[in-house]
Design an enzyme around this catalytic site. Structure first.
Site, PDB file in Angstrom:
ATOM      1  N   TRP A 102       0.804  -1.213   0.000  1.00 14.44           N
ATOM      2  CA  TRP A 102       0.000   0.000   0.000  1.00 14.44           C
ATOM      3  C   TRP A 102       0.841   1.269   0.000  1.00 14.44           C
ATOM      4  O   TRP A 102       0.490   2.260  -0.651  1.00 14.44           O
ATOM      5  CB  TRP A 102      -0.993  -0.017   1.161  1.00 14.44           C
ATOM      6  N   ASP A 170      -0.712   7.017   6.273  1.00 11.28           N
ATOM      7  CA  ASP A 170      -1.887   6.239   5.889  1.00 11.28           C
ATOM      8  C   ASP A 170      -2.149   5.237   7.001  1.00 11.28           C
ATOM      9  O   ASP A 170      -1.511   4.192   7.078  1.00 11.28           O
ATOM     10  CB  ASP A 170      -1.637   5.527   4.562  1.00 11.28           C
ATOM     11  N   LYS A 194     -12.080  -0.673   8.510  1.00 13.01           N
ATOM     12  CA  LYS A 194     -11.339  -1.615   9.333  1.00 13.01           C
ATOM     13  C   LYS A 194     -11.609  -1.393  10.823  1.00 13.01           C
ATOM     14  O   LYS A 194     -12.029  -2.285  11.518  1.00 13.01           O
ATOM     15  CB  LYS A 194      -9.848  -1.528   9.011  1.00 13.01           C
TER      16      LYS A 194
END
Length: 358
Positions: A102, A170, A194
């Site tokens: 990511w 992030d 999440k």
């Protein structure tokens, strides 16, 4: 059906109490005779909910007054583009620290907008190799990293040293998992699916002095100043997702806040890693000091046996344990809403499977 435990990496399980409250209020929210999905986002009741959610998140996460909290759309991927459009300044370049899929994806997207330097900070043993960039960070408008890589299960627990440079994180997969010092960051952002709520909404926490510097070509939907002035409502926001996030914040405060959740998360992760380390069948390849608290990866060493494990675990009510297609194997995502009982049920099944297959 016996109890199901959902180990999905995202969208992930949500607190049962929050879902129960949403179910109870679904047809009659605030005694209005309608659901929260059917009322105006600019109406009195939803505006009160939005304001309270910001206040609760600020209290829960210890967000200083000089930071803006925005509720946006487009997920973390949307922010991969919005960040360079908003934060690049006179230096015209940014530094991306890559530790997995990511963070590398964020760097790739940012290259569409600016000059990007990229430094890989993880070795072949999934160990973080460097976190001090104070000698070079001043060359850049900002430094970006991902503290928790959901695919590989690598977590960076210490905050990178970037001197006076703007640090952007992030935190999609570890936001609200433990206490942090927000003042060390210029910006934190996270997809909700999440630890915060359902997919469809993204939280951005930005130091106010960084807002208002977007390039002229920035679409208004991605301009932090436009969003800030409109209270995150330049367009119709995903109201149901926002409502559920608001319930999660309130639930977490009622449960004891981040101090309590940090304690729970540490116990869950340590319990699972302790079993994996003692196992003759399962193993985790991440360096111990960088093992994720949220995403525990493991393998048997045999792809066919991995597939058998996932199939039998699913049949036993332990869902979504298949690892990401990039790495394979298994992955147990044990976010805030996962109870210790779920981890204990997984370990019990792993012990049984090991006995039958070794």
């Amino acid at each position: 059906m016996s109890q199901v435990f959902n180990f999905s990496a995202g969208p992930a399980m949500m607190p049962e109490a929050v879902l129960a409250q949403a179910q109870q209020e679904l047809l009659n929210w605030q005694n209005q005779g309608t659901s929260v999905m059917e009322v105006s986002h600019r109406g009195k009741y939803f505006m009160e909910l939005a304001a309270q959610s910001v206040q609760d998140l600020r209290q829960l996460y210890g967000v200083p007054d000089n930071y803006e909290i925005l509720f946006m759309q487009g997920g973390a991927r949307g922010q991969f583009a919005a960040i360079p459009m908003n934060l690049l300044g006179e230096k015209g370049k940014a530094l991306y620290l890559t530790s997995g899929h990511w963070s590398a994806t964020a760097a790739k997207e940012a290259r569409n907008f600016a000059e990007i330097d990229e430094i890989n900070i993880v070795d072949d043993n999934y160990k973080i190799t460097r976190l001090d960039f104070s000698d070079i960070a001043s060359q850049y408008d900002y430094v970006h990293y991902c503290p928790n890589e959901t695919i590989s299960g690598v977590e960076i627990f210490d905050v990178p040293n970037v001197g006076d440079a703007v640090l952007v994180a992030d935190m999609s997969s570890n936001i609200l998992a433990r206490q942090i010092d927000i003042s060390q960051f210029g910006m934190i952002y996270a997809g909700a699916q999440k630890n915060l709520g359902p997919a469809g909404i993204t939280i951005a926490i930005i130091r106010k002095d960084l807002i208002g510097k977007a390039r002229k070509s920035t679409p208004s939907i991605w301009d932090y100043a436009v969003q800030s002035k409109a209270d995150s409502m330049i367009n119709t926001p995903p109201t149901f997702a926002w409502y559920l996030c608001a319930l999660v914040f309130k639930h977490m405060l009622n449960e004891g806040g981040l101090r309590e959740y940090e304690k729970r998360n540490a116990i869950k992760a340590q319990t699972l890693y302790d079993y994996i380390d003692s196992s003759a069948l399962f193993s985790n390849v991440v360096a111990k000091e960088n093992r994720s608290t949220m995403n525990v990866t493991f393998v048997t060493g045999n792809p066919e046996l991995d597939a058998k494990f996932v199939a039998e675990a699913t049949a036993a009510g332990l869902h979504a344990l298949k690892g990401h297609k990039v790495l394979g194997g298994m992955r147990a995502s044990i976010y805030n809403a996962m109870p210790l009982a779920g981890v204990e049920a997984l370990i019990a099944f792993m012990k049984k499977f090991e006995t039958e297959n070794i």
